[in-house]
Motif scaffolding. Structure first.
Motif, PDB file in Angstrom:
ATOM      1  N   ILE A  66       0.841  -1.202   0.000  1.00  0.00           N
ATOM      2  CA  ILE A  66       0.000   0.000   0.000  1.00  0.00           C
ATOM      3  C   ILE A  66       0.877   1.253   0.000  1.00  0.00           C
ATOM      4  O   ILE A  66       0.622   2.200  -0.739  1.00  0.00           O
ATOM      5  N   ALA A  67       1.934   1.238   0.816  1.00  0.00           N
ATOM      6  CA  ALA A  67       2.828   2.397   0.895  1.00  0.00           C
ATOM      7  C   ALA A  67       3.503   2.666  -0.447  1.00  0.00           C
ATOM      8  O   ALA A  67       3.641   3.827  -0.849  1.00  0.00           O
ATOM      9  N   GLU A  68       3.904   1.610  -1.133  1.00  0.00           N
ATOM     10  CA  GLU A  68       4.551   1.798  -2.435  1.00  0.00           C
ATOM     11  C   GLU A  68       3.596   2.474  -3.416  1.00  0.00           C
ATOM     12  O   GLU A  68       3.979   3.390  -4.153  1.00  0.00           O
ATOM     13  N   PHE A  69       2.343   2.041  -3.422  1.00  0.00           N
ATOM     14  CA  PHE A  69       1.338   2.635  -4.293  1.00  0.00           C
ATOM     15  C   PHE A  69       1.130   4.105  -3.945  1.00  0.00           C
ATOM     16  O   PHE A  69       1.108   4.974  -4.824  1.00  0.00           O
ATOM     17  N   VAL A  70       0.992   4.402  -2.660  1.00  0.00           N
ATOM     18  CA  VAL A  70       0.743   5.777  -2.216  1.00  0.00           C
ATOM     19  C   VAL A  70       1.949   6.666  -2.517  1.00  0.00           C
ATOM     20  O   VAL A  70       1.790   7.783  -3.036  1.00  0.00           O
ATOM     21  N   ILE A  71       3.142   6.184  -2.211  1.00  0.00           N
ATOM     22  CA  ILE A  71       4.345   6.983  -2.462  1.00  0.00           C
ATOM     23  C   ILE A  71       4.488   7.263  -3.956  1.00  0.00           C
ATOM     24  O   ILE A  71       4.791   8.384  -4.360  1.00  0.00           O
ATOM     25  N   ASP A  72       4.253   6.239  -4.761  1.00  0.00           N
ATOM     26  CA  ASP A  72       4.380   6.417  -6.211  1.00  0.00           C
ATOM     27  C   ASP A  72       3.407   7.471  -6.732  1.00  0.00           C
ATOM     28  O   ASP A  72       3.745   8.254  -7.620  1.00  0.00           O
ATOM     29  N   LYS A  73       2.206   7.506  -6.171  1.00  0.00           N
ATOM     30  CA  LYS A  73       1.189   8.465  -6.637  1.00  0.00           C
ATOM     31  C   LYS A  73       1.365   9.861  -6.027  1.00  0.00           C
ATOM     32  O   LYS A  73       1.103  10.864  -6.676  1.00  0.00           O
ATOM     33  N   LYS A  74       1.783   9.945  -4.782  1.00  0.00           N
ATOM     34  CA  LYS A  74       1.815  11.227  -4.069  1.00  0.00           C
ATOM     35  C   LYS A  74       3.153  11.962  -4.160  1.00  0.00           C
ATOM     36  O   LYS A  74       3.208  13.168  -3.962  1.00  0.00           O
ATOM     37  N   LEU A  75       4.239  11.231  -4.430  1.00  0.00           N
ATOM     38  CA  LEU A  75       5.568  11.843  -4.416  1.00  0.00           C
ATOM     39  C   LEU A  75       5.782  12.709  -5.652  1.00  0.00           C
ATOM     40  O   LEU A  75       5.584  12.260  -6.775  1.00  0.00           O
ATOM     41  N   LEU A  89       2.256  15.913  -0.448  1.00  0.00           N
ATOM     42  CA  LEU A  89       1.187  16.775   0.046  1.00  0.00           C
ATOM     43  C   LEU A  89       0.502  16.079   1.224  1.00  0.00           C
ATOM     44  O   LEU A  89      -0.099  15.030   1.069  1.00  0.00           O
ATOM     45  N   LEU A  90       0.638  16.643   2.425  1.00  0.00           N
ATOM     46  CA  LEU A  90       0.015  16.120   3.641  1.00  0.00           C
ATOM     47  C   LEU A  90      -0.814  17.222   4.281  1.00  0.00           C
ATOM     48  O   LEU A  90      -0.300  18.306   4.545  1.00  0.00           O
ATOM     49  N   ASP A  91      -2.071  16.960   4.531  1.00  0.00           N
ATOM     50  CA  ASP A  91      -2.968  17.939   5.154  1.00  0.00           C
ATOM     51  C   ASP A  91      -2.993  19.263   4.397  1.00  0.00           C
ATOM     52  O   ASP A  91      -3.006  20.338   5.004  1.00  0.00           O
ATOM     53  N   GLY A  92      -2.961  19.205   3.074  1.00  0.00           N
ATOM     54  CA  GLY A  92      -3.009  20.414   2.273  1.00  0.00           C
ATOM     55  C   GLY A  92      -1.724  21.208   2.264  1.00  0.00           C
ATOM     56  O   GLY A  92      -1.680  22.325   1.769  1.00  0.00           O
ATOM     57  N   GLU A  93      -0.672  20.655   2.825  1.00  0.00           N
ATOM     58  CA  GLU A  93       0.603  21.350   2.917  1.00  0.00           C
ATOM     59  C   GLU A  93       1.704  20.470   2.332  1.00  0.00           C
ATOM     60  O   GLU A  93       1.768  19.276   2.626  1.00  0.00           O
ATOM     61  N   GLU A  94       2.558  21.055   1.497  1.00  0.00           N
ATOM     62  CA  GLU A  94       3.654  20.289   0.921  1.00  0.00           C
ATOM     63  C   GLU A  94       4.765  20.127   1.946  1.00  0.00           C
ATOM     64  O   GLU A  94       5.192  21.092   2.569  1.00  0.00           O
ATOM     65  N   LYS A  95       5.218  18.895   2.114  1.00  0.00           N
ATOM     66  CA  LYS A  95       6.305  18.597   3.042  1.00  0.00           C
ATOM     67  C   LYS A  95       7.480  18.025   2.257  1.00  0.00           C
ATOM     68  O   LYS A  95       7.302  17.153   1.405  1.00  0.00           O
ATOM     69  N   VAL A  96       8.680  18.495   2.539  1.00  0.00           N
ATOM     70  CA  VAL A  96       9.882  17.942   1.926  1.00  0.00           C
ATOM     71  C   VAL A  96      10.205  16.645   2.652  1.00  0.00           C
ATOM     72  O   VAL A  96      10.361  16.627   3.874  1.00  0.00           O
ATOM     73  N   VAL A  97      10.246  15.544   1.895  1.00  0.00           N
ATOM     74  CA  VAL A  97      10.502  14.241   2.504  1.00  0.00           C
ATOM     75  C   VAL A  97      11.841  13.647   2.091  1.00  0.00           C
ATOM     76  O   VAL A  97      12.333  12.725   2.727  1.00  0.00           O
ATOM     77  N   SER A  98      12.438  14.188   1.025  1.00  0.00           N
ATOM     78  CA  SER A  98      13.734  13.677   0.590  1.00  0.00           C
ATOM     79  C   SER A  98      14.480  14.723  -0.217  1.00  0.00           C
ATOM     80  O   SER A  98      13.871  15.574  -0.866  1.00  0.00           O
ATOM     81  N   VAL A  99      15.799  14.639  -0.133  1.00  0.00           N
ATOM     82  CA  VAL A  99      16.683  15.512  -0.907  1.00  0.00           C
ATOM     83  C   VAL A  99      17.746  14.616  -1.526  1.00  0.00           C
ATOM     84  O   VAL A  99      18.350  13.792  -0.837  1.00  0.00           O
ATOM     85  N   GLY A 100      17.946  14.760  -2.815  1.00  0.00           N
ATOM     86  CA  GLY A 100      18.910  13.918  -3.504  1.00  0.00           C
ATOM     87  C   GLY A 100      20.002  14.736  -4.156  1.00  0.00           C
ATOM     88  O   GLY A 100      19.746  15.761  -4.784  1.00  0.00           O
ATOM     89  N   CYS A 101      21.237  14.296  -3.974  1.00  0.00           N
ATOM     90  CA  CYS A 101      22.376  14.903  -4.654  1.00  0.00           C
ATOM     91  C   CYS A 101      23.531  13.906  -4.653  1.00  0.00           C
ATOM     92  O   CYS A 101      23.617  13.049  -3.767  1.00  0.00           O
ATOM     93  N   PHE A 102      24.380  14.019  -5.652  1.00  0.00           N
ATOM     94  CA  PHE A 102      25.546  13.146  -5.794  1.00  0.00           C
ATOM     95  C   PHE A 102      25.190  11.668  -5.675  1.00  0.00           C
ATOM     96  O   PHE A 102      25.824  10.908  -4.952  1.00  0.00           O
ATOM     97  N   ASN A 103      24.119  11.280  -6.364  1.00  0.00           N
ATOM     98  CA  ASN A 103      23.675   9.881  -6.460  1.00  0.00           C
ATOM     99  C   ASN A 103      23.249   9.277  -5.117  1.00  0.00           C
ATOM    100  O   ASN A 103      23.340   8.066  -4.915  1.00  0.00           O
ATOM    101  N   HIS A 104      22.801  10.112  -4.194  1.00  0.00           N
ATOM    102  CA  HIS A 104      22.314   9.634  -2.898  1.00  0.00           C
ATOM    103  C   HIS A 104      21.052  10.418  -2.538  1.00  0.00           C
ATOM    104  O   HIS A 104      20.961  11.601  -2.795  1.00  0.00           O
TER     105      HIS A 104
END
Length: 121
Positions: A66-75, A89-104
């Motif tokens: 279920i989480a994979e489906f939700v993450i794929d759709k919401k991310l 988007l959580l509770d109508g507010e965008e939340k930063v959940v990940s930051v990627g740089c230098f292949n990580h």
């Protein structure tokens, strides 16, 4: 001469950043690992007997799907050429959940994820 070396170093770092900027699938994989760890921790924390452990394992498998489906759709991943930022988007507010740089991909801490999910649901 020092300015030229500094300029070459900055250009080299920028080029490496551009070539190694993670895409959406890398953010999804990193978040799935985080969610799986959080699910396993929470479900196994309450399981005392062997039967409860089996139910917890089944719940973990179900929850992961279920989480994979939700993450794929919401991310949503914004690519800024040298880095990328994953938002949900959580509770109508965008939340930063990940930051990627230098292949990580760096994700939010597990306890912060649990706190955000409890507030949302």
């Amino acid at each position: 001469m020092k300015k030229l070396i500094l300029l070459i170093a900055i250009i080299a770092i920028a080029l490496v950043g551009v070539m190694t900027c993670p895409q959406k699938d890398a953010h999804t994989d990193a978040l799935m690992k985080l969610v799986n760890v959080a699910l396993d921790t929470e479900l196994s924390k309450h399981a005392k007997t062997e039967e409860e452990m089996g139910i917890a394992m089944f719940g973990s498998i179900l929850g992961s799907g279920i989480a994979e489906f939700v993450i794929d759709k919401k991310l949503m991943v914004d690519n800024y050429v040298v880095c990328s930022i994953g938002r949900v988007l959580l509770d109508g507010e965008e939340k930063v959940v990940s930051v990627g740089c230098f292949n990580h991909v760096f994700t939010m801490p597990e306890d912060k994820l649990k706190e955000e999910l409890k507030k949302s649901f």
